[in-house]
Design a protein around this motif. Structure first.
Motif, mmCIF file in Angstrom:
data_model
loop_
_atom_site.group_PDB
_atom_site.id
_atom_site.type_symbol
_atom_site.label_atom_id
_atom_site.label_comp_id
_atom_site.label_asym_id
_atom_site.label_seq_id
_atom_site.Cartn_x
_atom_site.Cartn_y
_atom_site.Cartn_z
ATOM 1 N N ARG A 63 15.165 -22.283 -31.663
ATOM 2 C CA ARG A 63 14.434 -23.511 -31.355
ATOM 3 C C ARG A 63 14.875 -24.135 -30.038
ATOM 4 N NH1 ARG A 63 14.186 -26.494 -37.162
ATOM 5 N NH2 ARG A 63 16.460 -26.304 -36.977
ATOM 6 N N ASP A 64 16.114 -23.888 -29.625
ATOM 7 C CA ASP A 64 16.550 -24.342 -28.293
ATOM 8 C C ASP A 64 15.681 -23.714 -27.206
ATOM 9 O OD1 ASP A 64 18.576 -25.931 -29.295
ATOM 10 O OD2 ASP A 64 20.191 -24.497 -28.866
ATOM 11 N N GLU A 65 15.389 -22.422 -27.350
ATOM 12 C CA GLU A 65 14.599 -21.727 -26.325
ATOM 13 C C GLU A 65 13.143 -22.179 -26.340
ATOM 14 O OE1 GLU A 65 15.951 -20.158 -23.995
ATOM 15 O OE2 GLU A 65 17.945 -20.087 -24.900
ATOM 16 N N LYS A 66 12.596 -22.435 -27.530
ATOM 17 C CA LYS A 66 11.225 -22.952 -27.602
ATOM 18 C C LYS A 66 11.134 -24.330 -26.964
ATOM 19 C CE LYS A 66 9.313 -22.398 -31.673
ATOM 20 N NZ LYS A 66 9.298 -22.458 -33.152
ATOM 21 N N LEU A 67 12.154 -25.138 -27.185
ATOM 22 C CA LEU A 67 12.173 -26.477 -26.599
ATOM 23 C C LEU A 67 12.156 -26.408 -25.069
ATOM 24 C CD1 LEU A 67 12.479 -29.556 -26.932
ATOM 25 C CD2 LEU A 67 14.969 -29.191 -27.001
ATOM 26 N N LYS A 68 12.881 -25.452 -24.496
ATOM 27 C CA LYS A 68 12.896 -25.301 -23.038
ATOM 28 C C LYS A 68 11.496 -25.005 -22.498
ATOM 29 C CE LYS A 68 17.662 -23.555 -22.860
ATOM 30 N NZ LYS A 68 18.506 -22.360 -22.587
ATOM 31 N N VAL A 69 10.722 -24.210 -23.236
ATOM 32 C CA VAL A 69 9.357 -23.908 -22.803
ATOM 33 C C VAL A 69 8.519 -25.188 -22.796
ATOM 34 C CG1 VAL A 69 7.232 -22.667 -23.372
ATOM 35 C CG2 VAL A 69 9.449 -21.528 -23.622
ATOM 36 N N LEU A 70 8.576 -25.946 -23.882
ATOM 37 C CA LEU A 70 7.784 -27.174 -23.967
ATOM 38 C C LEU A 70 8.158 -28.155 -22.866
ATOM 39 C CD1 LEU A 70 7.878 -27.587 -27.841
ATOM 40 C CD2 LEU A 70 5.865 -27.030 -26.465
ATOM 41 N N ARG A 71 9.436 -28.228 -22.540
ATOM 42 C CA ARG A 71 9.865 -29.140 -21.471
ATOM 43 C C ARG A 71 9.509 -28.630 -20.083
ATOM 44 N NH1 ARG A 71 15.828 -30.975 -23.895
ATOM 45 N NH2 ARG A 71 15.019 -32.564 -25.330
ATOM 46 N N GLU A 124 11.660 -30.685 -30.667
ATOM 47 C CA GLU A 124 10.581 -29.748 -30.327
ATOM 48 C C GLU A 124 9.220 -30.406 -30.548
ATOM 49 O OE1 GLU A 124 9.368 -25.263 -31.865
ATOM 50 O OE2 GLU A 124 11.166 -26.237 -32.643
ATOM 51 N N LEU A 125 9.063 -31.056 -31.701
ATOM 52 C CA LEU A 125 7.809 -31.746 -32.009
ATOM 53 C C LEU A 125 7.538 -32.845 -30.989
ATOM 54 C CD1 LEU A 125 5.488 -32.440 -34.093
ATOM 55 C CD2 LEU A 125 7.095 -34.131 -34.986
ATOM 56 N N GLU A 126 8.559 -33.608 -30.646
ATOM 57 C CA GLU A 126 8.354 -34.714 -29.733
ATOM 58 C C GLU A 126 8.085 -34.231 -28.308
ATOM 59 O OE1 GLU A 126 11.555 -37.503 -30.319
ATOM 60 O OE2 GLU A 126 11.018 -37.837 -32.422
ATOM 61 N N ALA A 127 8.647 -33.087 -27.939
ATOM 62 C CA ALA A 127 8.346 -32.523 -26.611
ATOM 63 C C ALA A 127 6.884 -32.080 -26.540
ATOM 64 C CB ALA A 127 9.275 -31.345 -26.325
ATOM 65 N N ALA A 138 -2.824 -24.086 -18.650
ATOM 66 C CA ALA A 138 -1.484 -24.666 -18.582
ATOM 67 C C ALA A 138 -0.605 -23.803 -17.693
ATOM 68 C CB ALA A 138 -0.887 -24.781 -19.980
ATOM 69 N N HIS A 139 0.430 -24.411 -17.151
ATOM 70 C CA HIS A 139 1.416 -23.684 -16.347
ATOM 71 C C HIS A 139 2.820 -24.031 -16.830
ATOM 72 C CE1 HIS A 139 -1.077 -21.861 -13.173
ATOM 73 N NE2 HIS A 139 -1.848 -22.915 -13.339
ATOM 74 N N ILE A 140 3.678 -23.028 -16.841
ATOM 75 C CA ILE A 140 5.083 -23.214 -17.203
ATOM 76 C C ILE A 140 5.897 -23.095 -15.931
ATOM 77 C CG2 ILE A 140 7.016 -22.295 -18.532
ATOM 78 C CD1 ILE A 140 4.914 -21.188 -20.508
ATOM 79 N N ASP A 141 6.539 -24.183 -15.562
ATOM 80 C CA ASP A 141 7.263 -24.220 -14.290
ATOM 81 C C ASP A 141 8.696 -23.736 -14.462
ATOM 82 O OD1 ASP A 141 5.107 -25.066 -12.786
ATOM 83 O OD2 ASP A 141 5.546 -27.199 -13.069
ATOM 84 N N ASN A 142 8.848 -22.430 -14.500
ATOM 85 C CA ASN A 142 10.172 -21.818 -14.451
ATOM 86 C C ASN A 142 10.056 -20.473 -13.746
ATOM 87 O OD1 ASN A 142 9.224 -19.949 -16.378
ATOM 88 N ND2 ASN A 142 10.183 -21.012 -18.093
ATOM 89 N N THR A 143 11.166 -19.808 -13.536
ATOM 90 C CA THR A 143 11.161 -18.575 -12.745
ATOM 91 C C THR A 143 10.365 -17.472 -13.418
ATOM 92 O OG1 THR A 143 13.336 -19.133 -11.841
ATOM 93 C CG2 THR A 143 12.630 -16.836 -11.677
ATOM 94 N N ARG A 144 10.493 -17.336 -14.730
ATOM 95 C CA ARG A 144 9.807 -16.241 -15.420
ATOM 96 C C ARG A 144 8.289 -16.353 -15.288
ATOM 97 N NH1 ARG A 144 10.871 -12.532 -19.725
ATOM 98 N NH2 ARG A 144 13.011 -13.304 -19.890
ATOM 99 N N TRP A 145 7.738 -17.569 -15.357
ATOM 100 C CA TRP A 145 6.291 -17.735 -15.467
ATOM 101 C C TRP A 145 5.670 -18.411 -14.247
ATOM 102 C CZ3 TRP A 145 4.501 -14.597 -18.815
ATOM 103 C CH2 TRP A 145 5.234 -14.289 -19.954
ATOM 104 N N ALA A 146 6.342 -18.411 -13.121
ATOM 105 C CA ALA A 146 5.808 -19.069 -11.930
ATOM 106 C C ALA A 146 4.428 -18.514 -11.579
ATOM 107 C CB ALA A 146 6.767 -18.877 -10.756
ATOM 108 N N ASN A 147 3.435 -19.414 -11.482
ATOM 109 C CA ASN A 147 2.070 -19.096 -11.054
ATOM 110 C C ASN A 147 1.283 -18.239 -12.056
ATOM 111 O OD1 ASN A 147 2.444 -20.471 -8.553
ATOM 112 N ND2 ASN A 147 3.556 -18.665 -7.792
ATOM 113 N N VAL A 148 1.777 -18.102 -13.286
ATOM 114 C CA VAL A 148 1.015 -17.387 -14.321
ATOM 115 C C VAL A 148 0.252 -18.419 -15.144
ATOM 116 C CG1 VAL A 148 1.124 -15.909 -16.357
ATOM 117 C CG2 VAL A 148 2.700 -15.520 -14.445
#
Length: 488
Positions: free
Chosen positions: A262-270, A438-441, A322-332
């Motif tokens: 759940r820590d890793e899922k939270l990072k995605v939502l944030r 996670e829910l609140e994010a 939607a876009h996820i702003d991190n290195t793995r998903w930049a511009n995907v």
């Protein structure tokens, strides 16, 4: 944190809302399957609570006439069903009256592991928890299951979480999303992190886009009173679709421990890029179904459904980028889509891989991108689309699918989502349930979009029942030179 069953194995599953659709369509059929396959202890009991002034026998007659239709016929046995019904006790009570909880306490086993399943309106969650605590029914062994949607916005979700946390520790709270109990969704973790072939490619620039679709052919039916105050964004995107996005996009956790996952899922939502008004206008589509044909039958439009207010602007369809702003998903880009009264019932995740930088077959050759097609329902399967040469002279290409039918990979029985998650609750497994932060994010990302629609006075676009939604959702993809999978 895992809490073990008491030595005697006594288990009470108390279902608030025991006469509702969720109970007789999902929960009781799931518990019957758990009973049938001996996943419940011999003295486990199910206490159903409802407002109806029924006797115990009247409740059993109601369940006997409603629930068997939602059980696989090959698994249904009249004798096993009667043994299962013997586990049930019905209690007619007003959940707002504290005195009724004292009566409930006399029916509960002492001592026992108690699972309180709140299949009620979220507005009742805090009152029920408070009264359970006042009656002395909440102890270190107790667990509470909260159905979605949890709140209608960030503030209400926080308020519910704060109040429930006064009586139950976080390790005792199970915020359920039945999509996380699906075999294919759980298999996605293994596909990603158990196979070396995918991990190097599971990132930009090797992935061109991701599509997540949850399409329903049904309308709002008897849920219009609830649905009109929620809409597709609150009912589906905030929970189901964002949870699927998290599993697709998360980094490898250091273990399968609930908090590590759940820590890793939270990072995605944030990491989800916040949308301003311009983004919302460009990258989101709201729709509402009108009269049409669904599964061969004529059906009403949303505004003609029972209990829907005249002129309602509630969306029954959402598509967004939607876009996820991190290195793995930049511009995907991640494209999320859900709707009612759509052409087919299906839940799919489409991973579209990027084209090769140079093709020796030239632009004239027929060419489709490589895609990983993960189907969650109605069938559960994984397919990889690859290009091969057509027989004959020349080098004409065509796509083929390498298929993995998950239902044929093992002769072991595949439990349905609610059965699997209910047993997880009994065994104290929190991995496939949402944590508070996670829910609140998720609400933190969703809420500005809801506010933006209101500020833009965004009226939902019409689409005929039995189609794939408004044309604007296809235009959303076309701007990226992409198309939804069924249009490709």
């Amino acid at each position: 944190m895992t809490t073990l069953l008491p030595p005697a194995g006594a288990l009470d599953i108390v279902i608030f809302g025991g006469t509702g659709d969720l109970s007789f369509r999902k929960l009781l059929p799931a518990l019957y399957m758990a009973h049938l396959h001996e996943k419940l202890s011999a003295d486990a009991r199910i206490i159903a609570i409802g407002r109806q002034d029924w006797t115990h026998d009247e409740y059993l007659a109601f369940i006997d006439s409603h629930s068997p239709a939602f059980i696989d016929a090959s698994a249904f046995s009249a004798s096993d069903w009667q043994h299962f019904l013997a586990r049930l006790t019905y209690v007619s009570m007003d959940v707002m009256q504290g005195d009724d909880y004292a009566r409930l306490k006399t029916l509960c086993s002492q001592p026992a592991l108690r699972v309180f399943y709140l299949a009620t309106a979220p507005s009742l969650f805090t009152q029920i928890c408070a009264r359970l605590s006042d009656a002395g029914l909440v102890d270190a062994q107790a667990r509470v299951v909260l159905e979605k949607p949890l709140g209608t916005d960030l503030a209400s979700a926080r308020a519910i979480n704060t109040e429930v946390a006064r009586y139950f520790g976080e390790h005792q709270i199970y915020r359920i999303d039945h999509y996380l109990g699906k075999e294919t969704v759980q298999n996605l973790m293994v596909l990603r992190f158990g196979n070396a072939i995918y991990e190097p490619l599971w990132r930009a620039p090797y992935i061109r886009s991701v599509q997540i679709t949850v399409a329903e052919t049904v309308g709002v039916g008897s849920r219009a009173g609830f649905y009109d105050g929620a809409g597709a964004m609150r009912d589906m995107v905030q929970n189901h679709l964002l949870q699927l996005l998290c599993i697709v996009a998360m980094e490898p956790p250091i273990s399968l421990d609930a908090d590590d996952v759940r820590d890793e899922k939270l990072k995605v939502l944030r990491s989800l890029r916040k949308m301003d008004l311009a983004d919302i206008k460009r990258d989101t589509v709201r729709g509402q179904y009108t009269a049409g044909a669904s599964e061969g039958a004529a059906v009403k439009g949303y505004l003609q459904e029972d209990d829907v207010p005249a002129g309602s602007r509630t969306e029954t369809f959402v598509a967004l980028r939607a876009h996820i702003d991190n290195t793995r998903w930049a511009n995907v880009p991640f494209f999320l889509r859900t709707g009612k009264r759509m052409q087919q019932r299906q839940s799919q995740i489409i991973i579209e891989f990027a084209d090769q930088p140079f093709s020796i077959f030239g632009t004239a050759a027929s060419h489709e991108p490589n895609r990983l097609i993960i189907s969650l329902q109605p069938e559960e399967s994984i397919h990889l689309e690859m290009m091969v040469k057509e027989p004959g002279s020349g080098m004409k290409l065509h796509p083929v699918k390498l298929g993995l039918d998950l239902q044929s990979t093992s002769d072991k029985r595949r439990a349905e989502a609610y059965e699997r998650l209910l047993i997880d609750v009994v065994k104290g497994r929190l991995t496939h349930f949402m944590r508070r932060d996670e829910l609140e994010a998720a609400w933190t990302w969703i809420e500005p979009i809801l506010a933006g629609w209101k500020a833009l006075d965004d009226k939902p676009r019409s689409y005929s029942a039995g189609t794939w939604g408004p044309a604007a959702s296809s235009a959303l993809m076309a701007r990226e030179h992409l198309s939804w999978f069924e249009e490709a």
